[in-house]
Design an enzyme around this catalytic site. Sequence first.
Site, PDB file in Angstrom:
ATOM      1  CE  LYS A 151      -4.865   1.003   0.357  1.00  0.00           C
ATOM      2  NZ  LYS A 151      -5.473  -0.414   0.579  1.00  0.00           N
TER       3      LYS A 151
HETATM    4  P1  NAD Z   1     -13.273   7.371  -2.378  1.00  0.00           P
HETATM    5  O1  NAD Z   1     -12.553   8.380  -2.496  1.00  0.00           O
HETATM    6  O2  NAD Z   1     -13.400   7.290  -3.906  1.00  0.00           O
HETATM    7  O3  NAD Z   1     -14.720   7.791  -1.388  1.00  0.00           O
HETATM    8  C1  NAD Z   1     -14.379   8.120  -0.280  1.00  0.00           C
HETATM    9  C2  NAD Z   1     -15.671   8.193   0.385  1.00  0.00           C
HETATM   10  O4  NAD Z   1     -15.489   8.456   1.766  1.00  0.00           O
HETATM   11  C3  NAD Z   1     -15.982   9.768  -0.085  1.00  0.00           C
HETATM   12  O5  NAD Z   1     -17.718   9.922   0.012  1.00  0.00           O
HETATM   13  C4  NAD Z   1     -15.611  11.130   1.025  1.00  0.00           C
HETATM   14  O6  NAD Z   1     -16.325  12.139   1.674  1.00  0.00           O
HETATM   15  C5  NAD Z   1     -15.646   9.604   2.593  1.00  0.00           C
HETATM   16  N1  NAD Z   1     -15.404  10.382   3.645  1.00  0.00           N
HETATM   17  C6  NAD Z   1     -14.400  10.735   4.142  1.00  0.00           C
HETATM   18  N2  NAD Z   1     -13.598  11.076   4.682  1.00  0.00           N
HETATM   19  C7  NAD Z   1     -15.047  10.865   5.670  1.00  0.00           C
HETATM   20  C8  NAD Z   1     -14.912  11.259   6.702  1.00  0.00           C
HETATM   21  N3  NAD Z   1     -14.324  11.564   7.918  1.00  0.00           N
HETATM   22  N4  NAD Z   1     -16.785  11.001   6.948  1.00  0.00           N
HETATM   23  C9  NAD Z   1     -17.581  10.525   6.665  1.00  0.00           C
HETATM   24  N5  NAD Z   1     -16.797  10.176   5.164  1.00  0.00           N
HETATM   25  C10 NAD Z   1     -16.516  10.349   4.662  1.00  0.00           C
HETATM   26  O7  NAD Z   1     -12.502   5.877  -1.852  1.00  0.00           O
HETATM   27  P2  NAD Z   1     -13.366   4.758  -2.058  1.00  0.00           P
HETATM   28  O8  NAD Z   1     -12.304   4.472  -3.103  1.00  0.00           O
HETATM   29  O9  NAD Z   1     -13.988   4.576  -2.026  1.00  0.00           O
HETATM   30  O10 NAD Z   1     -12.914   4.174  -0.906  1.00  0.00           O
HETATM   31  C11 NAD Z   1     -14.058   4.352   0.401  1.00  0.00           C
HETATM   32  C12 NAD Z   1     -12.844   2.470   1.772  1.00  0.00           C
HETATM   33  O11 NAD Z   1     -12.450   1.026   0.985  1.00  0.00           O
HETATM   34  C13 NAD Z   1     -11.342   3.260   1.600  1.00  0.00           C
HETATM   35  O12 NAD Z   1     -11.411   2.578   3.014  1.00  0.00           O
HETATM   36  C14 NAD Z   1     -10.312   2.046   0.738  1.00  0.00           C
HETATM   37  O13 NAD Z   1      -9.423   2.319   1.806  1.00  0.00           O
HETATM   38  C15 NAD Z   1     -12.221   1.007   1.113  1.00  0.00           C
HETATM   39  N6  NAD Z   1     -11.178  -0.060  -0.414  1.00  0.00           N
HETATM   40  C16 NAD Z   1     -11.341   0.511  -1.216  1.00  0.00           C
HETATM   41  C17 NAD Z   1     -11.378   0.004  -2.677  1.00  0.00           C
HETATM   42  C18 NAD Z   1     -11.768   0.288  -4.047  1.00  0.00           C
HETATM   43  O14 NAD Z   1     -11.461  -0.949  -5.014  1.00  0.00           O
HETATM   44  N7  NAD Z   1     -11.707   1.414  -4.539  1.00  0.00           N
HETATM   45  C19 NAD Z   1     -11.571  -1.474  -2.732  1.00  0.00           C
HETATM   46  C20 NAD Z   1     -10.765  -1.737  -0.808  1.00  0.00           C
HETATM   47  C21 NAD Z   1     -11.422  -1.169   0.026  1.00  0.00           C
END
Ligand code: NAD
Length: 514
Positions: free
Chosen positions: A182
């Site tokens: 990561k």
């Molecule tokens: P993203 O950047 O597309 O979206 C993140 C979302 O979280 C946004 O809506 C943002 O407003 C919200 N957010 C940020 N800080 C916040 C807070 N303090 N309180 C409430 N909401 C908040 O990110 P993503 O790719 O959707 O990833 C989200 C989670 O899923 C992360 O933990 C990431 O590690 C995990 N994840 C993502 C993937 C992927 O394929 N994108 C895969 C596995 C895990």
Amino acid sequence: MSETYMRVPATGPKRTVYTDAMEIFHRAADLIGLNPRVRLELEEPDYEHIFYVTVKLKDRLVPVTGADAAPFADLPVTQVRNPEGLEALADGKIILNGRALLGSDVAIRRGHLRLPSGGVYQLVPGEAQRFKAYRVQHNQARGPYKGGIRYHREVSLDLFKALAAEMTWKTAIAEVPFGGGKGGIQLDPRQYGREELEAITLRYMYKLKSLVGPNIDIPAPDVGTNGEIMALMLRQFSDGERERHAQRGVVTGKDVRIGGSEGRVKATGRGVVFCVEDFYAERGETLKGKTFIVQGFGNVGSHAAEILCGMGAKLLAVNDADGTIFNGDGIDASALMAHTTDSKNLKRSVAGFAGAQKIEKADFWAVPCDFVIPAALGGEITSEVAERMKTKLIAEGANGPTTPEADAILQKRGIEMIPDIIANAGGVTVSYYEWIQNKRMESWTEAEVNKKLEFAMKRNYRIIRDIARNSARKSEMHDSARFLIGKEMSTRAAAMVLALKRIEAHYLLEGFSQ
Ligand code: NAD
């Protein structure tokens, strides 16, 4: 001779986000009696890279208000001939791209100008800036390091260590031939213009180049990054190389037009849904009429919500970084997605959505519902939140959303858990499909991808449930007998047991190189 000085008492190991994340590793390692040397191998990452990237930023128009703006109220309005050159940022500042003001009638007084909106702005020349960057490579026993790139203000070495270790567990659970990694950069991407982010990303990959590769370490999107960022990383890595096209698999999560996989964008959200669907299927129930709430409406949260609504579930509330909304009659997830991706919605927030009412974040977690999908950042479900939740099931879309204390409370309250390392493994699973397609120069249909993903998610989730209940089962998708350890445990511990058994096999069968 007696000692007259006082000894400083030895302090216990400092508690960090990393030690918190590793608690479950140690618990599962104890449960299965993990080989001590394998435990040492997995306890700390293989490599921790910290470096810096510098980039020359662009000129900005910084809004000036109140008394500071008053002396410029009589300034003639600057008519910008090329409004395309102005790029509005979420923090209210405006980037001047190219020669945005060239050919315009510009009225500047003491470095200030007024735009047709009436707002007064100070022209701030762009300067070079330095950013702290990371890549942690946790373990490669099962294959090349694999894991996302995060652009966010609150990142740290400890956080990336935790997230890289989680990738090692997740790739093992998903049965994809990768290890865990990561990385990312400490910055808020919403404060930088498109071309600035391009420059930062190219510089990041320039420094990363000797450490990654399609068979070494394969980054993917995470919070704050997306397919566009992956495209830039691919270009920086492969440009000028002799076998450029053989290197497409250096990053996954690419646009389908440049070697990405159909179904990858939605894969993490879809994987969460497959788990929830299987959870209810076992009880003879479907998702129709089930109510849920989602935290984070980015890639994971929005797609999970949209697919669930398509299956008849009802979305009651959404919280993101800038707002919280509620509608007891159900929120239309597709309409909400159109709202968050509208180019005028600079913060990409759910706030201001017409199809729901605004509520306080404090009330969000207490909304009564069948299940909750945390899909924002880590550590959001604290003990206090866990006490107040009125739900029966949590499906962790985000990485590490539940603190260890909250986890214990949820267990005591009988709230079921689909832990992150299985629930959100859909992303890395389809990343693997993308990587194979790149290697074979193939392109699969979305239906093919989704079918394979469904099999992989449900198969491994079923094995985890069987380990947790210590009850061997066989279905058309799985056979769990060889993974049971003779005692019952939480699903989180069971997921880790599955991961450790699959990783340990590599060390025990291949041995250790000297
Ligand atoms: P993203 O950047 O597309 O979206 C993140 C979302 O979280 C946004 O809506 C943002 O407003 C919200 N957010 C940020 N800080 C916040 C807070 N303090 N309180 C409430 N909401 C908040 O990110 P993503 O790719 O959707 O990833 C989200 C989670 O899923 C992360 O933990 C990431 O590690 C995990 N994840 C993502 C993937 C992927 O394929 N994108 C895969 C596995 C895990």
